[in-house]
Design an enzyme around this catalytic site. Structure first.
Site, short mmCIF file in Angstrom:
data_model
loop_
_atom_site.label_atom_id
_atom_site.label_comp_id
_atom_site.label_asym_id
_atom_site.label_seq_id
_atom_site.Cartn_x
_atom_site.Cartn_y
_atom_site.Cartn_z
N HIS A 155 0.85 -1.22 0.00
CA HIS A 155 0.00 0.00 0.00
C HIS A 155 0.87 1.25 0.00
O HIS A 155 0.45 2.30 0.49
CB HIS A 155 -0.96 0.03 1.20
N SER A 276 15.38 21.54 -15.92
CA SER A 276 14.19 22.34 -16.19
C SER A 276 14.62 23.64 -16.86
O SER A 276 15.71 24.14 -16.63
CB SER A 276 13.48 22.63 -14.87
N LYS A 282 16.45 21.94 -10.62
CA LYS A 282 15.83 20.66 -11.00
C LYS A 282 16.77 19.69 -11.70
O LYS A 282 17.55 20.07 -12.56
CB LYS A 282 14.61 20.90 -11.91
N GLU A 289 10.21 8.53 -16.69
CA GLU A 289 8.85 9.03 -16.96
C GLU A 289 8.45 8.65 -18.38
O GLU A 289 7.30 8.30 -18.65
CB GLU A 289 8.80 10.55 -16.82
#
Ligand code: ARG
Length: 458
Positions: A155, A276, A282, A289
């Site tokens: 979970h 970024s 970043k 992804e």
């Protein structure tokens, strides 16, 4: 002028060509098309269906076309209807009448069914090699982290202690199954459809087994209608690739999470990270992804072909030309995903200290504490209750099980002794999970050895 202009008359409307032509994508199968034609012509000559001298000319001509394509002396004419038409037209341009005999006892329907099978079988080898390399990478990194304790989750809540090595080897098992599925898929794929003709076989005395042997197929299709209309092997491959991409997407999701400041379990190498355009701080895991995102494309490709095939009456229907773009997209996507994840994994820096900290904070040794009480003679359900109350106490006063004094332990049960601290030590917890398949270092070591041995078979 079209191949079939005799029946329909002159040139066709360019909008018909736009929807009908497949050379824009099926030219990828040119090598397989030529190889299949060489086998077919060899058999036609052997059987005396065409003069053996013509068969020799055809085979030489086809070999020349292939080498001219490879050296760039010849370019594929993209105005042809499809790759099969191009090869035959080029052969005829070179040989005259002999070239016109290649298509004896064959239809583009059984020809294309053959080409795709050959093409996909080659790709299965290619993807298997990449999957093998990625599995090897999981083994290499796992080997370095046999004692790197981290929380295992259910979970997405910290549950029980495992090791990074154990965690990574879970993905190695998934990939092994993926490779096994691909091998199985290839076995069913290598059944020769050639000889099915357009749908009803042919009147010529073909030697289909001979062609199968030449092309490395282990059998011939048993029904000509099925031979030209079966695309199960393509669907199977798409399903297998979908499952494999699902595995890669799960691993990718872990990496995305683990790269976050919330986890900080791993830092990707600069060569495999992005930044970024506005936020200077970043460092992003775009790689994982994208693999996660591209998984959707492959599922889509599977749905495209399942839907195209649904309710098609026998035998060949042009809908089936729609198989290729979906297949090619899935192959390219799987290739890209497999090949980028292996070097990303090999160069990533994992952070054992952060993992250990995370493992220490979530009461993930609570089960082990209960198991300790069981060893002292307490029934598990009672032990479970005692440890639950201990955890609540720890949360109330802001401490952990291992920081409680022995007196505090004993307030909850007299069975606690000084050896409880050893029993709930995280590394001890992991080491004691010595069951086959468990996270104990020697078990993970064994899993790595067995996985490597299995990889030898590919
Ligand atoms: N380009 C076609 C395909 O990919 C080849 C078969 C064409 N057959 C036909 N009868 N038009 O399916």
């Amino acid at each position: 002028m079209k191949l079939w202009a005799g029946r329909t008359g002159g040139d066709v409307d360019e909008r018909l060509s736009a929807i009908n032509n497949s050379i824009g994508f099926d030219s990828r199968m040119v090598r397989q098309d030529i190889t299949g034609s060489i086998a077919h012509a060899t058999m036609l000559g052997k059987q005396g269906i065409i003069p053996p001298a013509d068969a020799v000319k055809i085979v030489e001509g086809l070999k020349d076309i292939l080498s001219d394509l490879e050296t760039g002396r010849l370019e594929i004419d993209m105005s042809c209807e499809d790759i099969h038409t191009f090869v035959e037209a080029e052969l005829t341009r070179r040989l005259g009448d002999a070239g016109k005999k290649l298509h004896t006892a064959r239809s583009r329907n059984d020809q294309v069914a053959l080409d795709i099978r050959m093409y996909l079988a080659d790709w299965i080898d290619r993807l298997t090699a990449l999957a093998k390399d990625l599995t090897g990478a999981f083994c290499e990194v796992a080997e370095k982290h046999l004692e790197t304790v981290m929380p295992g989750y259910t979970h997405l809540q910290r549950a029980q202690p495992v090791t990074l090595g154990h965690y990574l080897m879970a993905y190695a098992q998934m990939l092994l199954r993926d490779m096994d599925r691909l091998r199985d898929c290839k076995r069913r794929m290598l059944v020769l459809p050639l000889g099915s003709g357009a749908l009803a076989g042919t009147t010529y005395p073909l030697d289909r087994d001979y062609v199968a042997g030449l092309l490395g197929f282990h059998g011939v299709s048993r029904n000509s209608l099925d031979g030209v209309s079966d695309r199960d092997f393509a669907l199977e491959l798409l399903a297998d690739l979908s499952i494999m991409m699902m595995h890669l997407s799960r691993f990718s999701e872990e990496i995305c999470l683990w790269c976050s400041w919330e986890f900080r379990f791993v830092t990707l190498a600069d060569e495999f990270s992005t930044g970024s355009s506005i936020m200077p701080q970043k460092k992003n895991p775009d790689i994982t992804e994208l693999v996660r995102g591209k998984t959707g494309r492959v599922y889509g490709d599977l749905m495209t072909l399942l839907t195209a095939m649904k309710a098609l009456p026998l035998a060949y229907n042009k809908d089936m030309q729609e198989d290729k773009e979906a297949l090619f997209d899935a192959l390219d996507t799987a290739e890209l995903s497999l090949s980028v994840l292996a070097p990303m994994l090999r160069t990533a820096a994992f952070h054992p200290a952060t993992m250990k900290q995370a493992a220490a904070a979530g009461f993930i040794n609570a089960t082990d504490c209960a198991d300790y009480m069981v060893r002292k003679g307490i029934p598990f359900r009672d032990a479970y209750g005692v440890v639950g109350r201990l955890v609540r106490h720890c949360i109330d006063v802001g401490t952990t099980l291992e920081e409680l004094s022995l007196d505090e332990f004993r307030e909850y049960s007299p069975v606690f002794d000084a050896d409880v601290y050893e029993a709930i030590n995280l590394l001890t917890c992991v080491r004691q999970r010595r069951v086959p398949g468990g996270p104990a270092p020697e078990m993970v070591r064994k899993a790595i050895d067995e996985t490597r041995a299995e990889l030898q078979a590919y």
